[in-house]
Design a protein around this motif. Structure first.
Motif, PDB file in Angstrom:
ATOM      1  N   ASP A 187      60.707  16.934  49.835  1.00  0.00           N
ATOM      2  CA  ASP A 187      60.889  18.353  50.145  1.00  0.00           C
ATOM      3  C   ASP A 187      61.990  19.010  49.315  1.00  0.00           C
ATOM      4  N   GLN A 188      62.674  18.240  48.443  1.00  0.00           N
ATOM      5  CA  GLN A 188      63.777  18.828  47.705  1.00  0.00           C
ATOM      6  C   GLN A 188      63.301  19.926  46.755  1.00  0.00           C
ATOM      7  N   ALA A 189      62.310  19.643  45.941  1.00  0.00           N
ATOM      8  CA  ALA A 189      61.798  20.660  45.018  1.00  0.00           C
ATOM      9  C   ALA A 189      61.160  21.835  45.763  1.00  0.00           C
ATOM     10  N   PRO A 190      60.320  21.597  46.795  1.00  0.00           N
ATOM     11  CA  PRO A 190      59.799  22.737  47.556  1.00  0.00           C
ATOM     12  C   PRO A 190      60.903  23.605  48.159  1.00  0.00           C
ATOM     13  N   MET A 191      61.997  22.968  48.630  1.00  0.00           N
ATOM     14  CA  MET A 191      63.085  23.752  49.200  1.00  0.00           C
ATOM     15  C   MET A 191      63.780  24.575  48.122  1.00  0.00           C
ATOM     16  N   ALA A 192      63.920  24.017  46.924  1.00  0.00           N
ATOM     17  CA  ALA A 192      64.516  24.775  45.824  1.00  0.00           C
ATOM     18  C   ALA A 192      63.663  25.988  45.478  1.00  0.00           C
ATOM     19  N   GLU A 223      64.534  30.145  46.030  1.00  0.00           N
ATOM     20  CA  GLU A 223      64.372  31.163  44.992  1.00  0.00           C
ATOM     21  C   GLU A 223      63.413  32.253  45.466  1.00  0.00           C
ATOM     22  N   LEU A 224      62.345  31.854  46.113  1.00  0.00           N
ATOM     23  CA  LEU A 224      61.370  32.809  46.631  1.00  0.00           C
ATOM     24  C   LEU A 224      62.014  33.768  47.631  1.00  0.00           C
ATOM     25  N   LEU A 225      62.858  33.234  48.504  1.00  0.00           N
ATOM     26  CA  LEU A 225      63.459  34.045  49.554  1.00  0.00           C
ATOM     27  C   LEU A 225      64.609  34.913  49.067  1.00  0.00           C
ATOM     28  N   ALA A 226      65.465  34.360  48.213  1.00  0.00           N
ATOM     29  CA  ALA A 226      66.731  35.052  47.919  1.00  0.00           C
ATOM     30  C   ALA A 226      67.139  34.997  46.457  1.00  0.00           C
ATOM     31  N   GLY A 227      66.192  34.792  45.558  1.00  0.00           N
ATOM     32  CA  GLY A 227      66.512  34.703  44.137  1.00  0.00           C
ATOM     33  C   GLY A 227      66.351  36.015  43.403  1.00  0.00           C
ATOM     34  N   GLY A 228      67.260  36.950  43.613  1.00  0.00           N
ATOM     35  CA  GLY A 228      67.241  38.186  42.853  1.00  0.00           C
ATOM     36  C   GLY A 228      66.537  39.335  43.565  1.00  0.00           C
ATOM     37  N   ASP A 229      66.432  40.451  42.849  1.00  0.00           N
ATOM     38  CA  ASP A 229      65.929  41.689  43.442  1.00  0.00           C
ATOM     39  C   ASP A 229      64.450  41.621  43.809  1.00  0.00           C
ATOM     40  N   ALA A 230      63.688  40.722  43.189  1.00  0.00           N
ATOM     41  CA  ALA A 230      62.263  40.614  43.505  1.00  0.00           C
ATOM     42  C   ALA A 230      61.998  39.678  44.677  1.00  0.00           C
ATOM     43  N   SER A 231      63.044  39.061  45.221  1.00  0.00           N
ATOM     44  CA  SER A 231      62.862  38.059  46.273  1.00  0.00           C
ATOM     45  C   SER A 231      62.398  38.691  47.582  1.00  0.00           C
ATOM     46  N   ILE A 232      61.848  37.864  48.435  1.00  0.00           N
ATOM     47  CA  ILE A 232      61.298  38.333  49.709  1.00  0.00           C
ATOM     48  C   ILE A 232      62.365  38.994  50.579  1.00  0.00           C
ATOM     49  N   LEU A 233      63.529  38.351  50.699  1.00  0.00           N
ATOM     50  CA  LEU A 233      64.555  38.909  51.581  1.00  0.00           C
ATOM     51  C   LEU A 233      65.173  40.174  51.005  1.00  0.00           C
ATOM     52  N   TYR A 234      65.329  40.231  49.698  1.00  0.00           N
ATOM     53  CA  TYR A 234      65.862  41.464  49.105  1.00  0.00           C
ATOM     54  C   TYR A 234      64.887  42.614  49.354  1.00  0.00           C
ATOM     55  N   ARG A 241      55.547  33.407  39.259  1.00  0.00           N
ATOM     56  CA  ARG A 241      56.728  34.165  38.838  1.00  0.00           C
ATOM     57  C   ARG A 241      58.017  33.447  39.212  1.00  0.00           C
ATOM     58  N   VAL A 242      58.057  32.943  40.439  1.00  0.00           N
ATOM     59  CA  VAL A 242      59.259  32.249  40.908  1.00  0.00           C
ATOM     60  C   VAL A 242      59.512  30.995  40.069  1.00  0.00           C
ATOM     61  N   LYS A 243      58.475  30.211  39.834  1.00  0.00           N
ATOM     62  CA  LYS A 243      58.635  28.998  39.034  1.00  0.00           C
ATOM     63  C   LYS A 243      59.065  29.325  37.610  1.00  0.00           C
ATOM     64  N   THR A 244      58.478  30.362  37.026  1.00  0.00           N
ATOM     65  CA  THR A 244      58.828  30.747  35.652  1.00  0.00           C
ATOM     66  C   THR A 244      60.292  31.121  35.556  1.00  0.00           C
ATOM     67  N   ARG A 245      60.791  31.852  36.538  1.00  0.00           N
ATOM     68  CA  ARG A 245      62.206  32.219  36.542  1.00  0.00           C
ATOM     69  C   ARG A 245      63.094  30.980  36.659  1.00  0.00           C
ATOM     70  N   MET A 246      62.724  30.062  37.542  1.00  0.00           N
ATOM     71  CA  MET A 246      63.513  28.844  37.715  1.00  0.00           C
ATOM     72  C   MET A 246      63.528  28.011  36.437  1.00  0.00           C
ATOM     73  N   LEU A 247      62.383  27.874  35.798  1.00  0.00           N
ATOM     74  CA  LEU A 247      62.311  27.096  34.558  1.00  0.00           C
ATOM     75  C   LEU A 247      63.098  27.768  33.448  1.00  0.00           C
ATOM     76  N   ALA A 248      63.007  29.090  33.352  1.00  0.00           N
ATOM     77  CA  ALA A 248      63.765  29.810  32.322  1.00  0.00           C
ATOM     78  C   ALA A 248      65.264  29.611  32.525  1.00  0.00           C
ATOM     79  N   ASP A 249      65.718  29.688  33.781  1.00  0.00           N
ATOM     80  CA  ASP A 249      67.145  29.478  34.071  1.00  0.00           C
ATOM     81  C   ASP A 249      67.568  28.052  33.722  1.00  0.00           C
ATOM     82  N   TRP A 250      66.696  27.084  34.032  1.00  0.00           N
ATOM     83  CA  TRP A 250      67.013  25.676  33.765  1.00  0.00           C
ATOM     84  C   TRP A 250      67.154  25.425  32.262  1.00  0.00           C
ATOM     85  N   TYR A 251      66.193  25.899  31.498  1.00  0.00           N
ATOM     86  CA  TYR A 251      66.250  25.695  30.050  1.00  0.00           C
ATOM     87  C   TYR A 251      67.404  26.473  29.429  1.00  0.00           C
TER      88      TYR A 251
END
Length: 467
Positions: free
Chosen positions: A284-289, A293-304, A373-383
């Motif tokens: 569950d570590q990767a799904p939680m990550a 991001e989905l919930l609170a990763g920037g202005d496009a996130s669900i909670l924002y 979109r969420v995965k692409t942002r995470m991968l871009a940040d990682w690289y």
């Protein structure tokens, strides 16, 4: 955590390394262990004549002595106070004088020391790191000086700041049960003042040996050159016995905890809601990550979109994974959502809105376009993060320390890519429950009542007198 500028980008953008594949980028990783137990990692990249160096020791806030809260952080500062061979100031001058930068930080599971400089400075950097691994200049004056420095850092960053780190210091104290996980790693003044020279000597002896460290070099160096230099400077340092790890594991919480605090410096109220994360290495570590991001990763996130833009309850939404990232921990940690909320609403309204958005994810999952979109942002940040040599060296050293495998750096992108909507639903239903949640509502401190106005006494009217 020393406040020294860190070069985070710009020295070593290795975009050429990505040209071989438009879909993935494999970071070169070579690993070797010296006879004294020091693990050495070299990641060659000749796109810039620079290097990044990281030395990570497998000790942090969780393993500091009881009644010495903040000691691991204090010790990090002491590592810059000189040695018998390189007195105070030599370390910084030797690196910055050659155009480099250096820094250090303390986290629950590790302490890291990082440098970046032209490749011509690599010998000097490794000599200096090996020198302070051997011994320090233990003195009462250095200890007193750094005790005062850390206390001032706490005043500036916590005591005299609105919200005062409640979203990572206070929330951990409330969410965890074991001392290793819930004490203030920044430190209390009483405990910091109580640290002695014997404490310092013993901590260096017990945790700063080569067999408890990882040395990582990234940049304009070949594996053969890097291993030869590591052997030259570190091989003669004897391994030292390391105390056994304490048992600081904790299960998920089973009852929500709500705490109310008051803040004399804040202008608006704030809330921190934290949930215990899945263990490192869990399915569950990767799904939680991805969920975070989905919930609170920037202005496009669900909670924002739901709380800031939609319901207009909150002024912002931020999130934390303890004090590190969703990949760099080795014990219980938290996923924390932190927000400033409007004075005309309440913590109850904020939590109800958060619960509503989480319930939607559990019920409906996430659509394919949003998940991509969420995965692409995470991968871009990682690289992007790991393009800079100083960051790459540090990432590799931390992953080797915590996972026992620096090649995790090349596995994480695949783990992110492999997360499905069903995985995200499972993580939300398992971890983002009310029972597993700890909440701090940081309210504005009541303003003192104005002092009563007392009318001045009036003089008696003059009386007529007879002559």
């Amino acid at each position: 955590m020393r406040h020294v500028p860190v070069l985070l980008a710009g020295l070593s953008l290795s975009l050429s390394a990505m040209a071989a594949s438009t879909d993935s980028w494999k970071i070169p990783v070579s690993v070797k262990k010296l006879d004294n137990g020091l693990t050495v990692i070299v990641s060659p990249d000749h796109s810039s004549p620079t290097v990044g160096v990281s030395v990570v020791y497998h000790v942090g806030m969780r393993l500091e002595p009881k009644n010495r809260t903040g000691f691991a952080h204090l010790f990090e500062h002491l590592m810059f106070q000189g040695t018998p061979n390189a007195p105070k100031g030599v370390f910084d001058k030797a690196i910055t004088g050659g155009g480099g930068r250096n820094n250090g930080s303390t986290r629950p599971d590790f302490t890291n020391y990082i440098e970046t400089a032209p490749v011509s400075a690599l010998d000097s950097i490794l000599w200096l790191e090996a020198d302070r691994m051997k011994t320090l200049d233990f003195s009462e004056s250095s200890l007193k000086n750094q005790q005062d420095v850390v206390k001032e850092e706490i005043r500036v960053n916590v005591k005299n700041q609105p919200y005062g780190g409640f979203m990572w210091i206070d929330i951990s104290q409330q969410a965890f049960q074991k001392w290793e996980n819930n004490h203030d790693g920044y430190g209390s003044f009483k405990d910091l003042e109580g640290a002695s020279l014997d404490d310092v000597r013993n901590f260096h002896r017990d945790y700063y040996g080569p067999n408890n460290a990882v040395l990582s070099i990234a940049g304009d160096v070949t594996p053969e050159q890097g291993f030869a230099l590591a052997k030259k400077y570190f091989a003669a340092i004897p391994k030292r016995a390391t105390p056994p790890m304490t048992d600081f594991k904790e299960p998920l919480n089973t009852a929500e905890k709500r705490v109310e605090q008051f803040d004399t410096l804040a202008q608006v109220p704030a809330i921190a809601a934290a949930w215990k994360m899945p263990d490192r290495g869990s399915k569950d570590q990767a799904p939680m990550a991805v969920l975070g991001e989905l919930l609170a990763g920037g202005d496009a996130s669900i909670l924002y979109q739901g709380l800031v833009k939609g319901r207009e309850l909150s002024l912002n939404i931020d999130s934390l994974y303890g004090l590190t990232s969703p990949w760099e921990f080795d014990g219980p940690t938290l996923f924390t959502v932190f927000a400033l909320y409007k004075p005309n609403t309440s913590a109850d309204a904020m939590l109800a809105a958060i619960d509503e958005e989480i319930a939607k994810v559990i019920k409906d999952g996430v659509d394919a376009a949003t998940l991509k979109r969420v995965k692409t942002r995470m991968l871009a940040d990682w690289y992007d993060t790991n393009e800079a040599f100083i960051n790459r060296a540090d990432t590799l050293a931390k992953l080797q320390t915590l996972w026992g495998d620096a090649n995790v750096v090349n596995k994480i992108p695949g783990w992110i890519e492999g997360v499905t909507s069903a995985d995200v639903q499972r993580a939300a239903a398992t971890y983002l429950t009310r029972a597993n949640r700890t909440v701090i509502d940081r309210k504005l401190a009541p303003k003192p009542a104005p002092a009563p106005v007392i009318a001045p006494a009036t003089a008696p009217a003059p009386t007529a007198t007879k002559n």
